[in-house]
Write a protein that holds these residues in place. Structure first.
Motif, PDB file in Angstrom:
ATOM      1  N   LEU A  15       0.811  -1.216   0.000  1.00 15.12           N
ATOM      2  CA  LEU A  15       0.000   0.000   0.000  1.00 15.12           C
ATOM      3  C   LEU A  15       0.844   1.266   0.000  1.00 15.12           C
ATOM      4  CD1 LEU A  15      -2.846  -1.031   2.489  1.00 15.12           C
ATOM      5  CD2 LEU A  15      -2.720  -1.323   0.006  1.00 15.12           C
ATOM      6  N   ASP A  16       2.114   1.153  -0.346  1.00 11.15           N
ATOM      7  CA  ASP A  16       2.962   2.343  -0.439  1.00 11.15           C
ATOM      8  C   ASP A  16       2.509   3.217  -1.607  1.00 11.15           C
ATOM      9  OD1 ASP A  16       4.309   1.129   1.581  1.00 11.15           O
ATOM     10  OD2 ASP A  16       6.130   0.703   0.440  1.00 11.15           O
ATOM     11  N   GLY A  17       2.880   4.484  -1.521  1.00 15.11           N
ATOM     12  CA  GLY A  17       2.511   5.427  -2.569  1.00 15.11           C
ATOM     13  C   GLY A  17       2.054   6.736  -1.958  1.00 15.11           C
ATOM     14  N   LEU A  18       1.324   7.520  -2.717  1.00 18.24           N
ATOM     15  CA  LEU A  18       0.843   8.811  -2.245  1.00 18.24           C
ATOM     16  C   LEU A  18      -0.512   8.654  -1.557  1.00 18.24           C
ATOM     17  CD1 LEU A  18       1.831  11.100  -5.234  1.00 18.24           C
ATOM     18  CD2 LEU A  18       2.858  11.058  -2.967  1.00 18.24           C
ATOM     19  N   TRP A  19      -0.580   9.140  -0.325  1.00 18.80           N
ATOM     20  CA  TRP A  19      -1.805   9.135   0.464  1.00 18.80           C
ATOM     21  C   TRP A  19      -2.271  10.584   0.669  1.00 18.80           C
ATOM     22  CZ3 TRP A  19      -2.949   4.972   4.532  1.00 18.80           C
ATOM     23  CH2 TRP A  19      -2.321   3.757   4.219  1.00 18.80           C
ATOM     24  N   ALA A  42       0.988  12.920   0.798  1.00 13.63           N
ATOM     25  CA  ALA A  42       2.279  12.568   1.389  1.00 13.63           C
ATOM     26  C   ALA A  42       2.671  11.166   0.948  1.00 13.63           C
ATOM     27  CB  ALA A  42       2.212  12.636   2.911  1.00 13.63           C
ATOM     28  N   PRO A  43       3.950  10.960   0.655  1.00 14.34           N
ATOM     29  CA  PRO A  43       4.394   9.621   0.260  1.00 14.34           C
ATOM     30  C   PRO A  43       4.543   8.701   1.463  1.00 14.34           C
ATOM     31  CG  PRO A  43       6.255  11.121   0.292  1.00 14.34           C
ATOM     32  CD  PRO A  43       5.039  11.945   0.598  1.00 14.34           C
ATOM     33  N   VAL A  44       4.250   7.455   1.249  1.00 12.88           N
ATOM     34  CA  VAL A  44       4.502   6.385   2.212  1.00 12.88           C
ATOM     35  C   VAL A  44       5.375   5.357   1.492  1.00 12.88           C
ATOM     36  CG1 VAL A  44       3.458   4.541   3.592  1.00 12.88           C
ATOM     37  CG2 VAL A  44       2.293   6.751   3.396  1.00 12.88           C
ATOM     38  N   PRO A  45       6.563   5.013   2.034  1.00  9.23           N
ATOM     39  CA  PRO A  45       7.091   5.429   3.336  1.00  9.23           C
ATOM     40  C   PRO A  45       7.903   6.727   3.260  1.00  9.23           C
ATOM     41  CG  PRO A  45       8.493   3.725   2.396  1.00  9.23           C
ATOM     42  CD  PRO A  45       7.365   3.921   1.425  1.00  9.23           C
ATOM     43  N   ALA A  46       7.738   7.566   4.262  1.00  8.16           N
ATOM     44  CA  ALA A  46       8.528   8.783   4.427  1.00  8.16           C
ATOM     45  C   ALA A  46       8.082   9.464   5.708  1.00  8.16           C
ATOM     46  CB  ALA A  46       8.358   9.741   3.246  1.00  8.16           C
ATOM     47  N   TYR A  48       6.975  12.942   7.317  1.00  5.08           N
ATOM     48  CA  TYR A  48       6.289  14.056   6.661  1.00  5.08           C
ATOM     49  C   TYR A  48       6.951  15.407   6.906  1.00  5.08           C
ATOM     50  CZ  TYR A  48       4.141  14.941  11.284  1.00  5.08           C
ATOM     51  OH  TYR A  48       3.934  15.200  12.612  1.00  5.08           O
ATOM     52  N   ASN A  49       7.859  15.511   7.880  1.00  5.40           N
ATOM     53  CA  ASN A  49       8.318  16.813   8.366  1.00  5.40           C
ATOM     54  C   ASN A  49       8.994  17.673   7.320  1.00  5.40           C
ATOM     55  OD1 ASN A  49       8.696  14.516  10.469  1.00  5.40           O
ATOM     56  ND2 ASN A  49       8.158  16.326  11.685  1.00  5.40           N
ATOM     57  N   ASP A  50       9.840  17.067   6.473  1.00  8.43           N
ATOM     58  CA  ASP A  50      10.616  17.850   5.516  1.00  8.43           C
ATOM     59  C   ASP A  50       9.977  17.932   4.128  1.00  8.43           C
ATOM     60  OD1 ASP A  50      12.403  18.135   7.554  1.00  8.43           O
ATOM     61  OD2 ASP A  50      13.948  16.840   6.709  1.00  8.43           O
ATOM     62  N   LEU A  51       8.776  17.397   3.975  1.00  8.36           N
ATOM     63  CA  LEU A  51       8.159  17.344   2.654  1.00  8.36           C
ATOM     64  C   LEU A  51       7.571  18.684   2.227  1.00  8.36           C
ATOM     65  CD1 LEU A  51       6.197  13.971   2.969  1.00  8.36           C
ATOM     66  CD2 LEU A  51       8.421  14.329   1.870  1.00  8.36           C
ATOM     67  N   PHE A  52       7.049  19.411   3.200  1.00  9.63           N
ATOM     68  CA  PHE A  52       6.261  20.591   2.884  1.00  9.63           C
ATOM     69  C   PHE A  52       7.010  21.866   3.290  1.00  9.63           C
ATOM     70  CE2 PHE A  52       3.447  17.045   4.042  1.00  9.63           C
ATOM     71  CZ  PHE A  52       2.778  16.866   2.832  1.00  9.63           C
ATOM     72  N   THR A  53       6.647  22.977   2.660  1.00  5.12           N
ATOM     73  CA  THR A  53       7.300  24.256   2.966  1.00  5.12           C
ATOM     74  C   THR A  53       6.668  24.965   4.152  1.00  5.12           C
ATOM     75  OG1 THR A  53       5.880  25.372   1.355  1.00  5.12           O
ATOM     76  CG2 THR A  53       8.030  24.582   0.583  1.00  5.12           C
ATOM     77  N   ASP A  54       5.552  24.468   4.626  1.00  7.53           N
ATOM     78  CA  ASP A  54       4.835  25.089   5.743  1.00  7.53           C
ATOM     79  C   ASP A  54       5.472  24.664   7.062  1.00  7.53           C
ATOM     80  OD1 ASP A  54       3.066  26.107   7.580  1.00  7.53           O
ATOM     81  OD2 ASP A  54       1.275  25.222   6.664  1.00  7.53           O
ATOM     82  N   LYS A 306      13.242   9.848   8.167  1.00  9.75           N
ATOM     83  CA  LYS A 306      13.476   8.455   8.541  1.00  9.75           C
ATOM     84  C   LYS A 306      12.772   7.486   7.601  1.00  9.75           C
ATOM     85  CE  LYS A 306      14.724   8.975  13.337  1.00  9.75           C
ATOM     86  NZ  LYS A 306      16.115   8.844  12.913  1.00  9.75           N
ATOM     87  N   GLY A 307      12.260   7.979   6.491  1.00 11.71           N
ATOM     88  CA  GLY A 307      11.594   7.092   5.555  1.00 11.71           C
ATOM     89  C   GLY A 307      12.546   6.068   4.975  1.00 11.71           C
TER      90      GLY A 307
END
Length: 605
Positions: A15-19, A42-46, A48-54, A306-307
Motif C-alpha cells: 500500500l505504499d505510494g501517495l496518500w 504525502a508519500p509512504v514510506p517517508a 512528513y516533516n521535511d516534505l512541505f514548505t509550511d 526516517k523514511g
C-alpha cells in the motif's frame, strides 16, 4: 510477529505510494468518517516533516492523518484479511471506514489489524490512519510537551536526532488462511561433538490446533533436514555456518496441515546457523573471537527523514563494505526489517537497540543550565516509563529474534546508570530480556557521566558498551590529554568488571572542507587525529572487543545553538560523501580485517 510474505497460501498487496494527508488542526473532530478534506498528499514510506514548505507542518505536535482507498483482491474470499504497518512514529490509530480497528504506541516496531469482518473481497474500503508524534515520560523514547505564551504546543526531548514522524515504513494488506501459522522461533547451534553438524531448534505457534511439518532447505533449495511437530530440533550435516562477512542462509519451510493431511498454510523463514557467546573478556561468534568495526547509524536522509529507502540501504552497505566495517548498532531504535534482512544476507553483524534513548535528566541540566532533577522518580521516569520500555523490548525481540545478524540486544542508550534508582529500574528489564531470549548477550551504552566507580548496573550486563568523547566534549583540542583520560577510563572498567568492553560511540563534529595544520576542532584533520588517538588507547586494552564510530553519516537534529544544520560527526556527509576520516578508517579497518586470527587468537595482536 511474522513479516508478511508471499507463499503458496498467502498473498500480499503493498500500500505504499501517495496518500491524502492533513494535520489535525486543519480537520474536523472525526476525519475518518469521510474523505479527508485536504489538498495535500504525502508519500509512504517517508517522514512528513521535511516534505512541505509550511513550518506549521514541520513543527506540528500531535495527530496527523493519512487516508487512501484500498481494494481487497476478489480472490481472498474465505481468507483472513490483515492490515500490517511496519511502523508509525510514534503512536497510531487505524480506521477501516468508520471503525477503529487498531491502536499502537511505539514508533519503530510493526503492528497489525485483522480486518476480515470489516471488508469484502473485490470491494474497496476507506483506510484512515492517525499518527501521533508526541513524546512524554510514558513513551519510549521519552520527551515532554509545553505550551508557549501564544498557545503553540512545543515538543522537547533529550535525544540528539530529529523527531521525524509519520508512516516511515511500508504498509501492507495481506491474507492468510483461517487456520494459520502465527509465529516461528528458531535457535541454532553447533553440535559439540561434531562441528560439521548444525542444530536448529524450532517452535511453531498456530492460531488453532494443526499438525506441523518443517523442512530445512539449503541455498540451492535442497532439503537438508525435516521434522514433524510444532517443536523440535533438526540436525544439518556438513552445515555451512553463517559467518561475519560470509553469510550462508537456509530456509525453514513450515507447513500447517488439516485433519486430512492437506497443507492449509505454509510460511518460509530464512535463518543462519551460528552461535554467539561471551567467554571471559572475549566475544565469540561460532567459537571464534570477533572484533567489532563499524558505526552507530541513523535512518536519516534528506527530504525522506526516517523514511525507508532501498537505494540508501544498498548504498550505505556498499560504503560500509568499502570502509571495512563489519557491524553496526541500530542507534537509537530498531531499524526497518529490510535493513536486518540485508544484514543477514551480506554477513553484517548487528547490535539491535530499543528506542530507549533520553533516560537521563543530567543531560537536560547540562544543556539548559537548569537545576538537576532525579532521572528516576515518581514525577520523572517511573513505573509507567518502565512498562513502556518493557513493551519496547518485547516487540523488538519478537520481530528480530530469528535474524542471524543480530548478535546482541542493547536495551538503552546513555541512561542515567550512575543515579539512584537506576538499578531498580533496569534490573527487571534485563531479566525480561534474558527470559525472552536467553541465547544472546545483553548490553547498554554507558554515558560519559557513568564511570566504573559510580555506575550502578554494569554488573547486570554481558558486554560493556562505552560512549566517550575525550578530545571533543572533554579536553577539546588537547588530544594527548584526551588519550590519557580515555585509557585510564577504559582500564578502570576492565579491572573492575572483567567483561568485554567496546566503544559504542566516539567521534568529533567535522565541517567538510574545513582544514588546518594544527589540531583545530571541526576540521577534517582534527577528526582524523581524534580517531587515531582513540585507536591508540583501544589497542592497549586487552579486554577491548570493538569500535563503533559515531556516526556513519551526518544527520538531522532539533534546531538550536548546539547544532548547526544537524550533527556533523559523520565520517560521511548526509549526502554520503566521504570526509578524510573515512579514508583513515578504511586504512585501519581493512588492515585489521586482513589479520585473520587462528581460532582463539586476538586478531589485533
Amino acid at each position: 510477529m511474522l513479516k508478511p510474505r508471499s507463499t503458496p497460501t498467502r498473498e500480499l498487496v503493498n500500500l505504499d505510494g501517495l496518500w491524502r494527508f492533513a494535520v489535525a488542526t486543519t480537520t474536523d473532530g472525526e476525519p475518518w468518517t469521510g474523505p479527508l478534506d485536504t489538498r495535500l498528499e504525502a508519500p509512504v514510506p517517508a517522514s512528513y516533516n521535511d516534505l512541505f514548505t509550511d513550518s506549521a507542518i514541520r513543527d506540528h505536535v500531535g495527530w496527523v492523518w493519512y487516508q487512501r482507498q484500498v481494494r481487497v483482491p476478489r480472490g481472498w474470499a474465505g481468507e483472513r484479511v490483515v492490515l500490517r504497518f511496519d511502523a508509525a512514529t510514534h503512536g497510531a490509530k487505524v480506521y477501516v471506514g468508520d471503525v477503529l480497528v487498531a491502536e499502537h504506541v511505539g514508533g519503530y516496531t510493526p503492528f497489525e489489524a485483522d480486518v476480515t469482518e470489516h471488508v469484502r473481497p473485490g470491494e474497496e474500503f476507506r483506510l484512515t490512519v492517525g499518527v501521533n508524534n508526541e513524546l512524554t515520560n510514558r513513551t519510549i523514547p521519552p520527551g515532554s510537551i509545553t505550551v508557549t505564551q501564544d498557545g503553540r504546543r512545543k515538543q522537547t526531548y533529550l535525544h540528539d536526532f530529529y523527531n521525524y514522524a509519520g508512516l516511515a515504513r511500508s504498509v501492507w494488506l495481506y491474507c492468510k488462511p483461517a487456520v494459520h501459522i502465527d509465529d516461528i522461533t528458531i535457535v541454532t547451534g553447533i553440535d559439540g561433538a561434531d562441528e560439521t553438524v548444525g542444530t536448529v531448534e524450532y517452535s511453531v505457534e498456530t492460531n488453532s490446533p494443526a499438525a506441523v511439518r518443517v523442512r530445512a532447505l539449503d541455498a540451492d533449495g535442497m532439503e537438508v533436514a525435516a521434522g514433524e511437530g510444532a517443536n523440535g530440533t533438526l540436525r544439518i550435516t556438513d552445515v555451512k555456518l553463517w559467518r561475519p562477512g560470509a553469510a550462508c542462509l537456509y530456509d525453514l519451510v513450515v507447513e500447517a496441515r488439516g485433519d486430512d493431511g492437506e497443507v492449509v498454510d505454509t510460511y518460509t523463514e530464512p535463518f543462519g546457523v551460528r552461535t554467539v557467546e561471551v567467554r571471559g573478556t572475549q566475544f565469540l561468534i561460532n567459537g571464534e573471537p570477533f572484533y567489532f568495526t563499524g558505526f552507530g547509524k541513523h535512518e536519516d536522509s534528506p527530504v525522506r527523514g526516517k523514511g525507508h529507502d532501498d537505494a540508501y540501504l544498498v548504498h550505505d552497505f556498499q560504503l560500509m563494505e568499502w570502509i571495512g566495517a563489519n557491524s553496526f548498532r541500530t542507534a537509537h531504535y530498531p531499524y526497518a526489517e529490510e535493513v536486518m534482512e540485508f544484514a543477514d544476507r551480506h554477513g553484517i553483524v548487528v547490535i539491535d537497540e530499543t528506542a530507549a534513548v533520553g533516560l537521563n535528566l543530567a543531560v537536560e541540566s547540562g544543556l539548559l543550565g537548569t537545576p538537576p532533577r532525579p532521572t528516576f522518580s515518581d514525577d520523572t521516569f517511573n513505573d509507567d516509563t518502565r512498562a513502556a520500555h518493557a513493551q519496547a523490548i518485547r516487540e523488538l525481540i519478537s520481530r528480530d529474534k530469528n535474524h542471524p545478524s543480530v548478535v546482541m540486544w542493547c536495551i538503552a542508550n546513555e541512561p542515567a546508570s550512575n543515579e539512584e534508582g537506576a538499578r531498580e529500574y533496569f534490573e527487571p528489564l534485563v531479566a525480561l530480556t534474558r527470559k525472552l531470549d536467553p541465547t544472546r548477550p545483553v548490553t547498554y551504552a554507558a554515558v560519559m557521566f557513568a564511570t566504573h566507580e559510580n555506575d550502578r548496573i554494569a554488573d547486570l550486563f554481558d558486554v560493556l558498551c562505552i560512549n566517550r568523547y575525550y578530545g571533543w566534549y572533554i579536553a577539546t583540542g588537547d588530544l594527548a590529554t584526551a588519550e590519557a583520560y580515555l585509557e585510564g577510563d577504559l582500564r578502570g572498567w576492565a579491572e573492575k568488571f572483567g567483561k568485554p568492553i567496546m566503544m559504542s560511540e566516539y567521534g568529533a563534529d567535522t565541517q567538510p572542507g574545513l582544514h588546518s595544520v594544527w589540531d583545530t576542532p571541526w576540521t577534517e584533520e582534527y577528526q582524523v587525529a581524534y580517531l587515531e588517538a582513540n585507536h591508540r588507547a583501544f589497542d592497549r586494552i586487552d579486554a577491548f572487543i570493538g569500535e563503533h564510530v559515531w556516526n556513519f553519516a551526518d544527520f538531522q537534529t532539533a534546531n538550536g545553538i548546539h547544532r548547526v544544520g544537524g550533527n556533523k560527526k559523520g565520517v560521511f556527509t548526509r549526502e554520503r560523501l566521504p570526509k578524510a576520516a573515512a579514508h583513515a578508517l578504511r586504512a585501519r579497518w581493512t588492515s585489521l580485517n586482513d589479520r585473520k586470527p587462528a581460532h582463539g587468537d586476538d586478531h589485533r595482536s
